[in-house]
Design a protein around this motif. Structure first.
Motif, PDB file in Angstrom:
ATOM      1  N   TRP A   1       0.838  -1.206   0.000  1.00 27.05           N
ATOM      2  CA  TRP A   1       0.000   0.000   0.000  1.00 27.05           C
ATOM      3  C   TRP A   1       0.869   1.249   0.000  1.00 27.05           C
ATOM      4  O   TRP A   1       0.590   2.205  -0.726  1.00 27.05           O
ATOM      5  CB  TRP A   1      -0.908   0.024   1.236  1.00 27.05           C
TER       6      TRP A   1
ATOM      7  N   TRP B   1     -19.572  -0.668 -11.520  1.00 29.97           N
ATOM      8  CA  TRP B   1     -19.330  -1.733 -10.554  1.00 29.97           C
ATOM      9  C   TRP B   1     -20.278  -2.908 -10.749  1.00 29.97           C
ATOM     10  O   TRP B   1     -19.891  -4.072 -10.589  1.00 29.97           O
ATOM     11  CB  TRP B   1     -19.442  -1.192  -9.123  1.00 29.97           C
TER      12      TRP B   1
ATOM     13  N   ILE C   1     -15.752   0.044  -3.458  1.00 31.07           N
ATOM     14  CA  ILE C   1     -14.754   0.808  -4.212  1.00 31.07           C
ATOM     15  C   ILE C   1     -15.413   1.914  -5.014  1.00 31.07           C
ATOM     16  O   ILE C   1     -14.873   3.034  -5.118  1.00 31.07           O
ATOM     17  CB  ILE C   1     -13.964  -0.134  -5.139  1.00 31.07           C
ATOM     18  N   SER C   2     -16.603   1.645  -5.566  1.00 28.54           N
ATOM     19  CA  SER C   2     -17.312   2.660  -6.354  1.00 28.54           C
ATOM     20  C   SER C   2     -17.718   3.856  -5.498  1.00 28.54           C
ATOM     21  O   SER C   2     -17.940   4.954  -6.021  1.00 28.54           O
ATOM     22  CB  SER C   2     -18.553   2.053  -7.012  1.00 28.54           C
TER      23      SER C   2
ATOM     24  N   MET D   1     -13.573   5.271  -3.727  1.00 31.08           N
ATOM     25  CA  MET D   1     -12.554   5.811  -4.629  1.00 31.08           C
ATOM     26  C   MET D   1     -12.897   7.208  -5.145  1.00 31.08           C
ATOM     27  O   MET D   1     -12.039   8.114  -5.097  1.00 31.08           O
ATOM     28  CB  MET D   1     -12.317   4.843  -5.788  1.00 31.08           C
TER      29      MET D   1
ATOM     30  N   LEU E   1     -12.246   9.655  -2.285  1.00 28.00           N
ATOM     31  CA  LEU E   1     -10.827   9.904  -2.055  1.00 28.00           C
ATOM     32  C   LEU E   1     -10.251  10.840  -3.113  1.00 28.00           C
ATOM     33  O   LEU E   1      -9.457  11.739  -2.797  1.00 28.00           O
ATOM     34  CB  LEU E   1     -10.049   8.577  -2.063  1.00 28.00           C
ATOM     35  N   ILE E   2     -10.672  10.652  -4.353  1.00 32.72           N
ATOM     36  CA  ILE E   2     -10.171  11.509  -5.435  1.00 32.72           C
ATOM     37  C   ILE E   2     -10.663  12.943  -5.261  1.00 32.72           C
ATOM     38  O   ILE E   2      -9.915  13.906  -5.490  1.00 32.72           O
ATOM     39  CB  ILE E   2     -10.591  10.941  -6.802  1.00 32.72           C
TER      40      ILE E   2
ATOM     41  N   MET F   1     -11.522   9.245 -11.849  1.00 33.30           N
ATOM     42  CA  MET F   1     -11.353   7.817 -11.651  1.00 33.30           C
ATOM     43  C   MET F   1     -11.051   7.076 -12.949  1.00 33.30           C
ATOM     44  O   MET F   1     -10.348   6.063 -12.943  1.00 33.30           O
ATOM     45  CB  MET F   1     -12.616   7.237 -10.998  1.00 33.30           C
TER      46      MET F   1
ATOM     47  N   SER G   1      -5.037   6.305 -11.985  1.00 28.67           N
ATOM     48  CA  SER G   1      -5.693   6.029 -10.700  1.00 28.67           C
ATOM     49  C   SER G   1      -5.569   4.563 -10.303  1.00 28.67           C
ATOM     50  O   SER G   1      -5.997   4.178  -9.204  1.00 28.67           O
ATOM     51  CB  SER G   1      -7.177   6.404 -10.779  1.00 28.67           C
TER      52      SER G   1
ATOM     53  N   LEU H   1      -4.283   3.511  -6.805  1.00 24.86           N
ATOM     54  CA  LEU H   1      -5.265   3.723  -5.741  1.00 24.86           C
ATOM     55  C   LEU H   1      -6.286   2.592  -5.729  1.00 24.86           C
ATOM     56  O   LEU H   1      -6.674   2.101  -4.654  1.00 24.86           O
ATOM     57  CB  LEU H   1      -5.963   5.074  -5.937  1.00 24.86           C
ATOM     58  N   LEU H   2      -6.717   2.165  -6.893  1.00 28.04           N
ATOM     59  CA  LEU H   2      -7.651   1.041  -6.993  1.00 28.04           C
ATOM     60  C   LEU H   2      -7.029  -0.226  -6.410  1.00 28.04           C
ATOM     61  O   LEU H   2      -7.691  -0.970  -5.664  1.00 28.04           O
ATOM     62  CB  LEU H   2      -8.039   0.816  -8.456  1.00 28.04           C
TER      63      LEU H   2
ATOM     64  N   LEU I   1      -7.034  -0.136  -2.608  1.00 28.23           N
ATOM     65  CA  LEU I   1      -8.358  -0.403  -2.047  1.00 28.23           C
ATOM     66  C   LEU I   1      -8.698  -1.884  -2.124  1.00 28.23           C
ATOM     67  O   LEU I   1      -9.241  -2.461  -1.167  1.00 28.23           O
ATOM     68  CB  LEU I   1      -9.413   0.426  -2.778  1.00 28.23           C
TER      69      LEU I   1
END
Length: 440
Positions: free
Chosen positions: A74, A177, A306-307, A310, A313-314, A326, A331, A334-335, A338
């Motif tokens: 991470w 997603w 995640i949907s 994320m 966070l962005i 995203m 990105s 970052l994915l 997570l």
């Protein structure tokens, strides 16, 4: 801002690693309960002093690596974002203005190659550690061959997933997603179907069990359990390890029961039949299909989380992470963070379910064979061959153990034997401890 976040991430990780070091090496306790001391579940009754020492030392190192390497991944991905390296990868990968998937594929290759090279010393250390403690017998050239094969197999499957995923994110920012989950179902089943016949043989040679007398015994046991089986496969793992194992893999007509040749060379026929009965227990109780269903539901929950997480966070930290939206391939780190984090924190639940299934399979094997003596000696030999920690500390058990610790497995066998009055006279002390456990 990015520099401050990067420094904070490094400091936080360092504090975590130090804390885990003291927990694993100085704080965690996996002592044998007083009621089980001197029984067949006590490693001092079946391991030499050297084996006990090596088991404790080897387990601590492996446990520490587990708890620090994943968070280190991470940290690496965050630093790739904070330093702008991810943005640079995206720029270098922009070799096709027309085809977005070419750019995304090139970006993934750069990222995958970079992280593989970065983590290579850790992988070599793990290999050398296993070699030093007598678990691995694999030559370095063979290790590198597997390493390269694993790189391309992993990259190939990840490439398919990433290209489809980012295409869906671009086409359907709100519902990607759900579409991704629907595509995951046939993809996961397809991969499980082809793994025994296409992927596994890349690493090892599989062939029908050569001991036909033993195969007849196993097939007779399968017939008793109403399992349609024509062959048992063995695999030449002695070229790579001294550990023992057997497993069921695949689904449908590509499902296989597989025995490592190390298992065949180290255990008696009765012990092997107990292991086979255990694997048949998984089949009879449909653990493979339950696992597929749980996996599919877990993927749904993970993609939905995640949907939501994320984009948030962005929106909050996009400037520091150098991510604008995203759908940008930059990105991806970052994915990956997570995904890895959600898998890590879900380990206690998935491991708990797995340990329950393994206990059920042990109980089924006892019902099918009625051989407590072989069950106990099998678990003892498995522990010795793999230098297993018989009674791990709480966090290690919760996060790492997909099977019950050997202390629990042997005691489960003892309780079953007491209940069915099949325990051998040589295990009276275990019988007494099992009765005590039941009373508690």
């Amino acid at each position: 801002m990015a520099k401050k976040w990067g420094i904070a991430a490094v400091v936080l990780y360092a504090a975590y690693a130090i804390g885990m070091y003291f927990y694993i090496f100085h704080g965690a306790s996996g002592n044998i309960p007083a009621t089980l001391k001197g029984t067949v579940a006590d490693p001092q009754t079946f391991m030499t002093e050297r084996e006990l020492y090596l088991s404790e030392e080897y387990s601590k190192i492996r446990n520490f690596l587990f708890f620090v390497v994943t968070p280190f991944e991470w940290l690496v991905y965050f630093l790739i974002l904070f330093t702008g390296l991810s943005k640079a990868f995206e720029k270098w990968a922009d070799i096709s203005k027309k085809w977005r998937f070419v750019k995304n594929g090139a970006y993934l290759f750069l990222l995958y190659l970079f992280t593989t090279v970065l983590f290579y010393p850790i992988d070599v250390y793990r290999y050398q550690l296993s070699k030093n403690y007598g678990i691995s017998t694999q030559e370095f050239s063979s290790f590198m061959r597997d390493y390269i094969i694993d790189f391309w197999v992993s990259f190939g499957t990840t490439l398919i997933v990433v290209l489809v995923l980012y295409w869906l994110i671009q086409k359907s920012p709100k519902r990607w997603w759900l579409h991704a989950w629907l595509l995951t179902i046939p993809f996961a089943i397809f991969m499980m179907y082809i793994q025994p016949v296409l992927i596994d043989p890349l690493y090892n040679d599989f062939y029908p069990l050569q001991d036909k007398e033993l195969e007849s015994k196993i097939l007779a046991l399968a017939d008793e359990a109403n399992i349609p089986a024509e062959h048992v496969f063995e695999v030449n793992m002695s070229e790579k390890t001294n550990a023992l194992n057997a497993y069921v893999t695949g689904i449908g007509d590509h499902s296989r029961i597989v025995l490592w040749d190390t298992t065949l060379n180290s255990l008696t026929d009765k012990e092997i039949l107990f292991i086979m009965a255990h694997e048949m227990g998984h089949y009879v109780q449909k653990h493979i299909y339950i696992g597929i269903g749980a996996y599919i539901l877990t993927i749904l929950a993970g993609l939905w989380l995640i949907s939501k997480i994320m984009p948030w966070l962005i929106s909050k930290f996009g400037t520091a992470l150098k991510i604008e939206q995203m759908s940008d391939i930059r990105s991806l780190p970052l994915l990956l963070v997570l995904v890895s984090f959600l898998l890590f924190v879900s380990n206690p639940i998935s491991n708990l379910v797995s340990r329950y299934q393994e206990t059920r399979a042990d109980e089924y094997a006892m019902e099918l064979t009625g051989d407590a003596q072989s069950a106990v000696s099998t678990f003892q030999n498995l522990a010795k061959a793999g230098l297993s920690e018989v009674n791990p500390s709480f966090l290690v058990k919760v996060f790492r153990y997909t099977h019950p610790p050997m202390l629990e497995r042997i005691n489960t066998v003892a309780k079953f034997a007491v209940k069915n009055e099949t325990i051998p006279e040589t295990e009276n002390k275990t019988k007494n401890s099992a009765e005590h456990t039941e009373a508690e």
